[in-house]
Design a protein around this motif. Sequence first.
Motif, mmCIF file in Angstrom:
data_model
loop_
_atom_site.group_PDB
_atom_site.id
_atom_site.type_symbol
_atom_site.label_atom_id
_atom_site.label_comp_id
_atom_site.label_asym_id
_atom_site.label_seq_id
_atom_site.Cartn_x
_atom_site.Cartn_y
_atom_site.Cartn_z
ATOM 1 N N THR A 13 0.845 -1.199 0.000
ATOM 2 C CA THR A 13 0.000 0.000 0.000
ATOM 3 C C THR A 13 0.876 1.243 0.000
ATOM 4 N N PRO A 14 0.637 2.179 -0.924
ATOM 5 C CA PRO A 14 1.465 3.394 -0.949
ATOM 6 C C PRO A 14 1.384 4.162 0.369
ATOM 7 N N LYS A 15 2.531 4.570 0.869
ATOM 8 C CA LYS A 15 2.579 5.337 2.111
ATOM 9 C C LYS A 15 2.236 6.790 1.825
ATOM 10 N N PRO A 16 1.259 7.368 2.547
ATOM 11 C CA PRO A 16 0.890 8.762 2.273
ATOM 12 C C PRO A 16 1.935 9.753 2.777
ATOM 13 N N ILE A 17 2.304 10.680 1.905
ATOM 14 C CA ILE A 17 3.283 11.709 2.242
ATOM 15 C C ILE A 17 2.763 13.062 1.775
ATOM 16 N N SER A 18 2.754 14.023 2.673
ATOM 17 C CA SER A 18 2.425 15.407 2.322
ATOM 18 C C SER A 18 3.712 16.213 2.353
ATOM 19 N N LEU A 19 3.881 17.078 1.357
ATOM 20 C CA LEU A 19 5.148 17.789 1.196
ATOM 21 C C LEU A 19 4.882 19.248 0.897
ATOM 22 N N VAL A 20 5.544 20.140 1.646
ATOM 23 C CA VAL A 20 5.469 21.576 1.370
ATOM 24 C C VAL A 20 6.880 22.102 1.118
ATOM 25 N N GLY A 21 6.949 23.156 0.283
ATOM 26 C CA GLY A 21 8.249 23.737 -0.047
ATOM 27 C C GLY A 21 8.861 23.131 -1.288
ATOM 28 N N ILE A 22 8.026 22.672 -2.245
ATOM 29 C CA ILE A 22 8.543 21.902 -3.379
ATOM 30 C C ILE A 22 9.231 22.748 -4.432
ATOM 31 N N THR A 23 9.156 24.080 -4.332
ATOM 32 C CA THR A 23 9.822 24.910 -5.336
ATOM 33 C C THR A 23 11.229 25.327 -4.912
ATOM 34 N N GLY A 24 11.630 24.971 -3.701
ATOM 35 C CA GLY A 24 12.972 25.293 -3.228
ATOM 36 C C GLY A 24 13.965 24.187 -3.541
ATOM 37 N N LEU A 25 15.211 24.385 -3.142
ATOM 38 C CA LEU A 25 16.255 23.413 -3.435
ATOM 39 C C LEU A 25 15.964 22.047 -2.840
ATOM 40 N N THR A 26 15.744 21.989 -1.529
ATOM 41 C CA THR A 26 15.543 20.687 -0.905
ATOM 42 C C THR A 26 14.171 20.118 -1.232
ATOM 43 N N GLY A 27 13.162 20.991 -1.364
ATOM 44 C CA GLY A 27 11.818 20.502 -1.656
ATOM 45 C C GLY A 27 11.719 19.867 -3.027
ATOM 46 N N SER A 28 12.307 20.504 -4.039
ATOM 47 C CA SER A 28 12.270 19.926 -5.382
ATOM 48 C C SER A 28 13.073 18.630 -5.436
ATOM 49 N N ALA A 29 14.188 18.585 -4.712
ATOM 50 C CA ALA A 29 14.992 17.358 -4.663
ATOM 51 C C ALA A 29 14.240 16.250 -3.936
ATOM 52 N N ALA A 30 13.555 16.594 -2.848
ATOM 53 C CA ALA A 30 12.778 15.595 -2.114
ATOM 54 C C ALA A 30 11.657 15.040 -2.976
ATOM 55 N N LEU A 31 10.954 15.913 -3.693
ATOM 56 C CA LEU A 31 9.862 15.470 -4.551
ATOM 57 C C LEU A 31 10.372 14.507 -5.616
ATOM 58 N N ALA A 32 11.469 14.860 -6.278
ATOM 59 C CA ALA A 32 12.021 13.997 -7.320
ATOM 60 C C ALA A 32 12.420 12.634 -6.757
ATOM 61 N N SER A 33 13.016 12.623 -5.568
ATOM 62 C CA SER A 33 13.459 11.362 -4.968
ATOM 63 C C SER A 33 12.272 10.507 -4.526
ATOM 64 N N LEU A 34 11.267 11.136 -3.937
ATOM 65 C CA LEU A 34 10.086 10.388 -3.498
ATOM 66 C C LEU A 34 9.367 9.751 -4.679
ATOM 67 N N LEU A 35 9.295 10.483 -5.789
ATOM 68 C CA LEU A 35 8.577 9.965 -6.947
ATOM 69 C C LEU A 35 9.362 8.893 -7.694
ATOM 70 N N SER A 36 10.667 8.832 -7.472
ATOM 71 C CA SER A 36 11.496 7.825 -8.143
ATOM 72 C C SER A 36 11.974 6.741 -7.184
ATOM 73 N N ALA A 37 11.422 6.729 -5.986
ATOM 74 C CA ALA A 37 11.859 5.766 -4.965
ATOM 75 C C ALA A 37 11.428 4.340 -5.319
ATOM 76 N N PRO A 38 12.202 3.337 -4.906
ATOM 77 C CA PRO A 38 11.842 1.944 -5.161
ATOM 78 C C PRO A 38 10.816 1.426 -4.156
ATOM 79 N N ALA A 39 9.860 2.259 -3.816
ATOM 80 C CA ALA A 39 8.769 1.917 -2.902
ATOM 81 C C ALA A 39 7.618 2.843 -3.247
ATOM 82 N N PRO A 40 6.382 2.373 -3.151
ATOM 83 C CA PRO A 40 5.255 3.212 -3.549
ATOM 84 C C PRO A 40 4.872 4.240 -2.485
ATOM 85 N N PHE A 41 4.669 5.455 -2.917
ATOM 86 C CA PHE A 41 4.195 6.524 -2.044
ATOM 87 C C PHE A 41 2.963 7.170 -2.673
#
Length: 247
Positions: A13-41
């Motif tokens: 079952t995909p783990k629910p994750i809420s993310l704020v700050g996605i237009t900044g350096l760490t936020g955009s990097a976190a979003l890209a990593s979460l979406l490409s992770a070898p586990a469903p979110f």
Amino acid sequence: MSTPEPEPTMSPTPKPISLVGITGLTGSAALASLLSAPAPFAVTAFSRRAAPATSHTPGTTYRNVVGELAPTPAHVGTAGGIFVSCLGTTRADVGGVEKQRAIDLDMNRDLAQQARKDGAETMMLVSTEGANSSSWFAYPKMKGELEDAVKEMGFGRTIILRPGMLLYDGDRHVKRTSESIYVSMIKGLRAVGVPTTSLAVDAEDVGAAIAQLAMHPPPEGVTQLRNAELIKLASEFRAAQNKARQA
């Protein structure tokens, strides 16, 4: 005698994750990593302006909620889920310390409180090295006050990331001359073999560390992580990605 059919494989079952700050350096990097992770979110990203469309791992879902974050939206967390804040700005960008404080402390605090009210069990906060609520200086003081606040909100697990200077490739959306000079200096030292882990960390490593922590969270309670630990987590995340690609 017929051979019984194999039991169907159930996808996690995909783990629910809420993310704020996605237009900044760490936020955009976190979003890209979460979406490409070898586990469903099941990723829900909140932003004032629409984020660029991006591909994601099969089984992962992505939703971008566009709108103002003040006043606080009615629902920013998910029951049993993870709330990740990479939200932050600078005094120069917003025009003064009080306006910076309204975002870095007040908005962050209000969003975290709402996420906890919504039932989020884990809080991940990107803070900064040197955060201290007793500091005489405005930036580490507001970051320290935010850390103190989220620790008292009742999350089952509170993970505070304390990176030093953030390194990045290319140009930032907002030009910051002094920051660019320092980043270039750190990269120059790194290029000739001078250890820089205590001074700086790649923003992409912070994003990868967030995804690794989402897949393999630490024990309940408060966990604080600095540059060396973030770099190690990022390495573990990329190793897991490579393993999944080869499977």
